[in-house]
Design an enzyme around this catalytic site. Structure first.
Site, short mmCIF file in Angstrom:
data_model
loop_
_atom_site.label_atom_id
_atom_site.label_comp_id
_atom_site.label_asym_id
_atom_site.label_seq_id
_atom_site.Cartn_x
_atom_site.Cartn_y
_atom_site.Cartn_z
CG ASN A 45 -1.79 1.20 1.35
OD1 ASN A 45 -1.92 1.97 0.39
ND2 ASN A 45 -2.41 1.38 2.50
CE LYS A 53 -0.14 3.29 4.72
NZ LYS A 53 0.00 3.41 6.15
CG HIS A 104 -6.02 1.65 5.07
ND1 HIS A 104 -5.58 2.65 5.91
CD2 HIS A 104 -4.98 0.79 4.95
CE1 HIS A 104 -4.33 2.40 6.26
NE2 HIS A 104 -3.94 1.26 5.68
CD GLU A 106 -3.00 5.40 6.67
OE1 GLU A 106 -2.95 5.44 5.43
OE2 GLU A 106 -2.06 4.94 7.36
CD GLU A 128 -3.52 -2.75 7.24
OE1 GLU A 128 -2.36 -2.93 6.84
OE2 GLU A 128 -4.20 -1.77 6.90
N GLY A 143 2.41 2.04 10.70
CA GLY A 143 3.34 3.15 10.54
C GLY A 143 4.10 3.51 11.80
CB SER A 179 5.16 -2.03 12.00
OG SER A 179 4.77 -0.68 12.22
C1 PEP Z 1 -0.89 0.06 6.17
O1 PEP Z 1 -1.22 1.22 6.43
O2 PEP Z 1 -1.62 -0.63 5.46
C2 PEP Z 1 0.37 -0.46 6.75
C3 PEP Z 1 0.40 -1.73 6.99
O3 PEP Z 1 1.38 0.43 6.99
P1 PEP Z 1 2.83 0.10 7.64
O4 PEP Z 1 3.35 -1.16 7.02
O5 PEP Z 1 3.66 1.29 7.32
O6 PEP Z 1 2.58 -0.08 9.11
#
Ligand code: PEP
Length: 232
Positions: free
Chosen positions: A6, A8, A87, A89, A156, A162, A192
Site C-alpha cells: 500500500n 498510500k 483502511h 486511514e 491491521e 506506521g 509495521s
Molecule cells: C498500512 O497502512 O496498510 C500499513 C500496513 O502500513 P505500515 O506497514 O507502514 O505499518
C-alpha cells in the site's frame, strides 16, 4: 503467502512504473506470481504477470458528479479489478463510516472486483481486553457480505500501522485464529511488517499474506521482504 503493498500518498506515475520495472524480474526469478500493489490514483496502470495493480479507493458509482472521486469508468480504463476498502486511514482521517464503507463494498462486489477489506482497532480498544477487541472488530463487518468469493480480509491494528512496532506473534494469532474460526476467508496481517519480522509473521498458520506500507515503498527492500517471507 500473498504480498500486498500500500503506497498510500507516496510515489508518482513515473516512480511506480520504475518500481514495477525493478520488482517484476526479481519476482519472476523466484516464481512469485501473486504480488499486489496499491499505488496512488494518478499512477494506476495495468499490471503484468507478476504484479497486479489495485485502487486504494474509488466511489460507488460508474461515473457522475462526485468531485475528486474516481468511479468504475476511470478504473476500467486501466483494467483495475481490485480495490482496497475500509483502511483505517480512510475510516479515521477521511471519516468514512461503516455504512458508507458497506455501500462501497456492495457496489464493487457487484462489479466482481477482488476486495481487500481492512479491519483494525485503536490502542484504547486493545487495552480493554479481548471481548471489547472482538466486539469492535466484528462491528466492522456490519453490512459486509463475508461470503463474497473474491474477498480477502486484512487485519491491521491501528496502533501498529506506521509506528515501526508490529503486533506480537501472539497478538496476531489471537485475532487471526478468531477470524478463521468465524469466517472462511484468506487473511492478511498489516502493521509495521518489515524485513526483520516477516519470517516470523509468515510462519503463522492463520496468516495467508501481509499488507505492507512503509516497507513496501522501496522496490528492492520489498523484494527482500518477499524473499524472506517465502524463505527464497
Ligand atoms: C498500512 O497502512 O496498510 C500499513 C500496513 O502500513 P505500515 O506497514 O507502514 O505499518
Amino acid at each position: 503467502m500473498r504480498f500486498v503493498a500500500n503506497f498510500k500518498t507516496n510515489h508518482t506515475r513515473a516512480s511506480t512504473a520504475e518500481y514495477i520495472k525493478t520488482l517484476s524480474p526479481i519476482l519472476e526469478e523466484i516464481g512469485c506470481k501473486n504480488t499486489l500493489i496499491f499505488p496512488p490514483a494518478t499512477a494506476l496502470q495495468e499490471g503484468n504477470s507478476t504484479i497486479k495493480v489495485g485502487a486504494q479507493n474509488a466511489y460507488f458509482t460508474t461515473n457522475g458528479a462526485f468531485t475528486g472521486e474516481l468511479g468504475l469508468e476511470q478504473l476500467d480504463e486501466f483494467n483495475i479489478k481490485t480495490i482496497l476498502i475500509g483502511h483505517s486511514e480512510r475510516r479515521e482521517i477521511l471519516g468514512e463510516s461503516q455504512e458508507f464503507i458497506a455501500k462501497k463494498f456492495e457496489f464493487f462486489a457487484n462489479e466482481g472486483f477482488e476486495i481487500i477489506y481492512c479491519i483494525g482497532e485503536p490502542l484504547e480498544i486493545r487495552e480493554q481486553g479481548d471481548e471489547a477487541l472482538f466486539e469492535y472488530l466484528f462491528a466492522q463487518f456490519e453490512g459486509i457480505d463475508t461470503n463474497y468469493s473474491k474477498l480477502t480480509v486484512a487485519y491491521e491494528p491501528i496502533w501498529a500501522i506506521g509506528t515501526g512496532v508490529s503486533a506480537t506473534i501472539d497478538d496476531i494469532k489471537l485475532v487471526h485464529n478468531k477470524l478463521k474460526e468465524k469466517l472462511n476467508l484468506p487473511l492478511l496481517y498489516g502493521g509495521s511488517v518489515k524485513v526483520a519480522n516477516i519470517a516470523d509473521i509468515a510462519q503463522i498458520d492463520s496468516v495467508d499474506g501481509v499488507l505492507v506500507g512503509s516497507a513496501s515503498l522501496d522496490a528492492n527492500e520489498f523484494a527482500k521482504l518477499i524473499k524472506e517471507g517465502l524463505g527464497a
